[in-house]
Write an enzyme that holds these catalytic residues in place. Sequence first.
Site, PDB file in Angstrom:
ATOM      1  N   ASP A   1      43.163  39.124  47.273  1.00 19.84           N
ATOM      2  CA  ASP A   1      43.016  38.436  45.996  1.00 19.84           C
ATOM      3  C   ASP A   1      42.828  36.951  46.239  1.00 19.84           C
ATOM      4  OD1 ASP A   1      45.508  37.326  46.384  1.00 19.84           O
ATOM      5  OD2 ASP A   1      46.505  38.502  44.826  1.00 19.84           O
TER       6      ASP A   1
ATOM      7  N   ASN B   1      42.399  28.025  36.984  1.00 20.53           N
ATOM      8  CA  ASN B   1      42.061  28.337  35.598  1.00 20.53           C
ATOM      9  C   ASN B   1      42.670  27.310  34.649  1.00 20.53           C
ATOM     10  OD1 ASN B   1      40.425  30.586  35.848  1.00 20.53           O
ATOM     11  ND2 ASN B   1      42.119  32.039  35.747  1.00 20.53           N
TER      12      ASN B   1
ATOM     13  N   ASP C   1      35.977  32.641  36.251  1.00 20.26           N
ATOM     14  CA  ASP C   1      34.961  33.706  36.317  1.00 20.26           C
ATOM     15  C   ASP C   1      33.927  33.408  37.396  1.00 20.26           C
ATOM     16  OD1 ASP C   1      36.173  35.135  34.338  1.00 20.26           O
ATOM     17  OD2 ASP C   1      34.775  34.567  32.745  1.00 20.26           O
TER      18      ASP C   1
ATOM     19  N   ASP D   1      41.791  39.316  39.641  1.00 20.81           N
ATOM     20  CA  ASP D   1      41.216  38.636  40.808  1.00 20.81           C
ATOM     21  C   ASP D   1      41.492  39.421  42.094  1.00 20.81           C
ATOM     22  OD1 ASP D   1      43.950  38.201  40.898  1.00 20.81           O
ATOM     23  OD2 ASP D   1      43.756  36.205  41.794  1.00 20.81           O
TER      24      ASP D   1
END
Length: 300
Positions: A177, A185, A194, A220
Amino acid sequence: MISVDQMALVLNSLPDPTFILTRSGRYVAVFGGRDLRYYHDGSGLVGLNIVDVVDPEKAHWFLEQIELALESGKLLIKEYELSNSDVDGLLEEGPDQPIWFEARIQALDFQVDGEAVVLWVASNISERHDMESKLRVLGDTDQLTRLFNRRKLEHDLSLHHEMFDRYSVPTSILMFDIDNLKNINDSLGHYAGDEIIMAVGNVCRAELRKTDIACRFGGDEFVVALPNIGLQNAVSFAHRLRERINGELSRFSTEEDSSTVSIGVAEMLPEDRSYEDTLKRADGALYQAKRNGKNRVMAG
């Protein structure tokens, strides 16, 4: 009442071809096939055998279906593809792509020259097949990364575990991940998040073999399955993949947080009851990589 001649005209006007075939594969009669976009004149087939005009492997399949229909006496429905290159003696012009057919094969209650015969109705289903294929791809694909989704991964991992269980064909699994994605974010916005996830997908498609399976597992988190790769080589590959992804993600790093990946690696073992046991070890190794400081590869 329709006369015999009128019935012959009806049969010959069918857009898709219809055949009467003997058990040995001899063409007794050919009707229809009037859609000139797809078919050549089939009248020359009468008297020939399937093995005379069709690729040997395909001819063997046709003969098997004829035998199945004769043995069962029931309507047999099969799908198959046929291209110009499968049929001897065809001109170059014609469809570039193979045609997909749905065959409806029914034993007939009479013989021709002492041989049992079947009616073989070949319906062109190419458009339907193409649409079904596209829907299958959409159903197996993560829309953001264009990698496979979890459903497709679980299906393929089941097959690989079966191959390992039966034939000892090795498969390794990478689970990884994105480090610090939540912080990025929060500072750069979810659109940036994204973009990071899409960038990981792009690297996976570029670096993996056609036989490998890359999937967005959720959020993720990603999983890569490496068929025919043992643990040592899988770990080496994981290090290269981590470096390649980190290089791509470096443009998203902030002063406070760097965007990297942590990877856990596991190999299928004889004691694994299913692929899920292997996946759990890869997940445990990923968790350990996170605890040990992130941005690293751990084997489980």
